[in-house]
Design a protein around this motif. Structure first.
Motif, mmCIF file in Angstrom:
data_model
loop_
_atom_site.group_PDB
_atom_site.id
_atom_site.type_symbol
_atom_site.label_atom_id
_atom_site.label_comp_id
_atom_site.label_asym_id
_atom_site.label_seq_id
_atom_site.Cartn_x
_atom_site.Cartn_y
_atom_site.Cartn_z
ATOM 1 N N LYS A 41 0.797 -1.159 0.024
ATOM 2 C CA LYS A 41 0.006 -0.024 -0.188
ATOM 3 C C LYS A 41 0.860 1.320 0.065
ATOM 4 O O LYS A 41 2.074 1.295 0.678
ATOM 5 N N TYR A 42 0.472 2.471 -0.677
ATOM 6 C CA TYR A 42 1.023 3.398 -0.407
ATOM 7 C C TYR A 42 0.767 4.263 0.938
ATOM 8 O O TYR A 42 -0.518 4.519 1.159
ATOM 9 N N PRO A 66 12.318 11.873 -6.206
ATOM 10 C CA PRO A 66 13.674 10.964 -6.183
ATOM 11 C C PRO A 66 13.257 9.480 -6.315
ATOM 12 O O PRO A 66 11.864 9.173 -5.957
ATOM 13 N N LYS A 67 14.202 8.568 -6.454
ATOM 14 C CA LYS A 67 14.002 7.129 -6.621
ATOM 15 C C LYS A 67 13.274 6.827 -5.339
ATOM 16 O O LYS A 67 13.513 7.229 -4.173
ATOM 17 N N ALA A 68 12.577 5.608 -5.555
ATOM 18 C CA ALA A 68 11.822 4.844 -4.376
ATOM 19 C C ALA A 68 11.013 5.751 -3.532
ATOM 20 O O ALA A 68 11.184 5.527 -2.273
ATOM 21 N N LYS A 71 6.166 6.313 -6.240
ATOM 22 C CA LYS A 71 5.765 6.813 -7.832
ATOM 23 C C LYS A 71 4.719 5.704 -8.266
ATOM 24 O O LYS A 71 3.489 5.735 -8.935
ATOM 25 N N ILE A 73 4.072 2.502 -6.915
ATOM 26 C CA ILE A 73 3.137 2.079 -6.165
ATOM 27 C C ILE A 73 1.963 2.881 -5.949
ATOM 28 O O ILE A 73 0.793 2.221 -5.929
ATOM 29 N N ASN A 175 11.551 10.704 -12.488
ATOM 30 C CA ASN A 175 12.381 10.720 -11.300
ATOM 31 C C ASN A 175 13.268 11.755 -11.657
ATOM 32 O O ASN A 175 14.055 11.696 -12.777
ATOM 33 N N TYR A 178 17.602 10.843 -12.083
ATOM 34 C CA TYR A 178 18.430 10.020 -13.156
ATOM 35 C C TYR A 178 19.186 10.949 -14.072
ATOM 36 O O TYR A 178 18.827 12.072 -14.575
ATOM 37 N N ILE A 200 9.541 9.475 2.584
ATOM 38 C CA ILE A 200 8.460 8.951 3.606
ATOM 39 C C ILE A 200 8.833 9.574 5.051
ATOM 40 O O ILE A 200 9.932 9.718 5.292
ATOM 41 N N ILE A 208 4.622 1.037 7.814
ATOM 42 C CA ILE A 208 4.742 0.199 6.712
ATOM 43 C C ILE A 208 5.519 -1.151 7.434
ATOM 44 O O ILE A 208 4.997 -2.122 7.042
ATOM 45 N N PHE A 250 13.808 -2.474 1.996
ATOM 46 C CA PHE A 250 12.545 -3.591 2.190
ATOM 47 C C PHE A 250 13.066 -4.884 1.361
ATOM 48 O O PHE A 250 12.678 -5.892 1.858
HETATM 49 N N1 LIG Z 1 5.293 6.455 0.771
HETATM 50 C C1 LIG Z 1 5.373 5.024 0.456
HETATM 51 N N2 LIG Z 1 4.564 4.153 0.928
HETATM 52 C C2 LIG Z 1 4.781 2.854 0.497
HETATM 53 N N3 LIG Z 1 5.765 2.324 0.165
HETATM 54 C C3 LIG Z 1 6.727 3.124 -0.392
HETATM 55 C C4 LIG Z 1 6.654 4.613 -0.089
HETATM 56 N N4 LIG Z 1 7.629 5.224 -0.696
HETATM 57 C C5 LIG Z 1 8.553 4.106 -1.194
HETATM 58 N N5 LIG Z 1 7.979 3.018 -0.833
HETATM 59 C C6 LIG Z 1 8.529 1.817 -1.260
HETATM 60 O O1 LIG Z 1 9.835 2.061 -2.208
HETATM 61 C C7 LIG Z 1 9.665 0.986 -3.209
HETATM 62 C C8 LIG Z 1 9.680 1.776 -4.444
HETATM 63 O O2 LIG Z 1 8.528 2.243 -4.744
HETATM 64 P P1 LIG Z 1 8.267 2.293 -6.430
HETATM 65 O O3 LIG Z 1 8.748 1.476 -7.342
HETATM 66 O O4 LIG Z 1 6.673 2.852 -6.349
HETATM 67 O O5 LIG Z 1 9.048 3.875 -6.569
HETATM 68 P P2 LIG Z 1 9.375 4.887 -7.448
HETATM 69 O O6 LIG Z 1 9.195 6.160 -6.933
HETATM 70 O O7 LIG Z 1 8.616 4.622 -8.652
HETATM 71 O O8 LIG Z 1 10.708 4.733 -7.796
HETATM 72 P P3 LIG Z 1 11.859 4.834 -9.162
HETATM 73 O O9 LIG Z 1 11.933 6.501 -9.557
HETATM 74 O O10 LIG Z 1 13.121 4.463 -8.861
HETATM 75 O O11 LIG Z 1 11.089 4.342 -10.162
HETATM 76 C C9 LIG Z 1 8.553 0.157 -3.043
HETATM 77 O O12 LIG Z 1 9.253 -1.127 -2.347
HETATM 78 C C10 LIG Z 1 7.590 0.931 -2.179
HETATM 79 O O13 LIG Z 1 6.760 -0.005 -1.347
#
Ligand SMILES: Nc1ncnc2c1ncn2[C@@H]1O[C@H](COP(=O)(O)OP(=O)(O)OP(=O)(O)O)[C@@H](O)[C@H]1O
Ligand SMILES: [Mg+2]
Length: 302
Positions: A41-42, A66-68, A71, A73, A175, A178, A200, A208, A250
């Motif tokens: 879940k987000y 930024p990464k992770a 977005k 999710i 992102n 990059y 976060i 989480i 994670f």
């Molecule tokens: N606010 C959040 N709630 C839940 N999970 C999160 C949150 N922020 C990051 N994560 C976790 O971080 C990981 C990456 O999520 P996701 O692939 O959606 O990121 P992204 O923003 O698309 O990254 P990128 O820019 O690298 O593609 C997942 O494991 C996700 O569960």
């Protein structure tokens, strides 16, 4: 899910409207399996409110950050709560209008259009995700400009006119960290409401870990400390943002569940994300101050 969203701080009014949306728009049987059922879940109330309000209002959204930061999710979670089929397109320099709209193929000596993801999303009221939209070749998206604004139609010579189903929405992700990302065209950005994805919060991070990982309380505390310490060091410019990787953390925890020692798991998910020896040592110092070498990884879970 409604209860989760209420707890996250989404207003009842928005949730009522969301219910109405779901009841009003039909979901065709043949695309039911395209409604995502995301693994995570987000977490993040403000982003939830903004994105739900924008999509209910008929707008397209662009998730930047930024990464992770969740977005992808969030995109999946949104398609799920709106109960819409989702089409995901990884944008890159080779994607062009035909990879979005469709390509002509021969079936029994006849030319038929093999529908692309934008075409299908338009037809079925889907959520079309332009993933890493800033990596797209310049102007490959210009064919969908008229679909992204109030016209809601795609009119390309050689194709049928495609009118968007009323439930169709577009979600872009980008992102801005990059290398190689292009400046996005202003005309394109103008067709989206932009949500800047925050990193976060401590309380959401903790939630989480509690809800998705069944860790013992003392280990939840340790992982929270680890992540917050890393963030603090990065904010103070003592280390780069490379090891601040929620995705990596994670994944490390998942491998611990399979019995991999804590430090080996953190090596792969966090420490080795930086290639700078000095930075690695700072990160290792933090990890060594929090975790013991001989802890049985299985024992950290409930
Ligand atoms: N606010 C959040 N709630 C839940 N999970 C999160 C949150 N922020 C990051 N994560 C976790 O971080 C990981 C990456 O999520 P996701 O692939 O959606 O990121 P992204 O923003 O698309 O990254 P990128 O820019 O690298 O593609 C997942 O494991 C996700 O569960
Ligand atoms: Mg992503």
């Amino acid at each position: 899910m409604n209860e989760f969203l209420l707890n996250q701080g989404v207003s009842e009014k928005l949730l009522d409207e969301l219910d109405k949306f779901r009841k009003y728009y039909n979901l065709a049987d043949e695309v039911k399996d395209r409604v995502p059922n995301p693994h995570y879940k987000y977490y993040g109330g403000e982003v939830w409110e903004k994105s739900i309000a924008a999509l209910l209002g008929g707008y397209n959204i662009l998730l930047t950050g930024p990464k992770a930061t969740g977005k992808n999710i969030l995109s999946e979670n949104l398609a799920q709560i709106f109960n819409r089929p989702m089409w995901n397109m990884s944008m890159n320099v080779t994607s062009d209008s035909s990879s979005l709209l469709g390509t002509d193929t021969f079936v029994n000596n006849e030319v038929v259009l093999r529908k692309g993801p934008v075409y299908s999303a338009a037809e079925y009221g889907g959520f079309a995700i332009f993933d890493e939209i800033n990596m797209a070749k310049n102007d490959s998206l210009s064919v969908v400009y008229s679909a992204l604004d109030y016209r809601r139609v795609i009119d390309v010579p050689g194709y049928d006119r495609i009118f968007l189903d009323e439930a169709t929405r577009f979600i872009g992700t980008m992102n801005y960290g990059y290398i190689g990302t292009k400046e996005l065209n202003e005309a394109l950005i103008s067709r989206f409401l932009v949500i800047d994805m925050p990193s976060i919060s401590e309380s959401n991070f903790k939630m989480i870990l509690e809800e998705e990982f069944d860790l013992k309380d003392e280990y939840i505390e340790l992982f929270v400390r680890l992540f917050m310490d890393l963030q603090k060091k990065s904010l103070n410019a003592e280390i780069s943002s490379k090891p601040i990787d929620l995705r990596g953390l994670f994944s490390s925890i998942e491998t611990m569940r399979r019995g991999l020692p804590i430090k080996s798991a953190l090596d792969m998910g966090i420490v080795n994300k930086t290639f700078d020896q000095y930075e690695k040592e700072i990160v290792l110092d933090i990890i060594n101050s929090l975790f013991k070498d001989n802890t049985d990884p299985i024992s950290i879970f409930k």
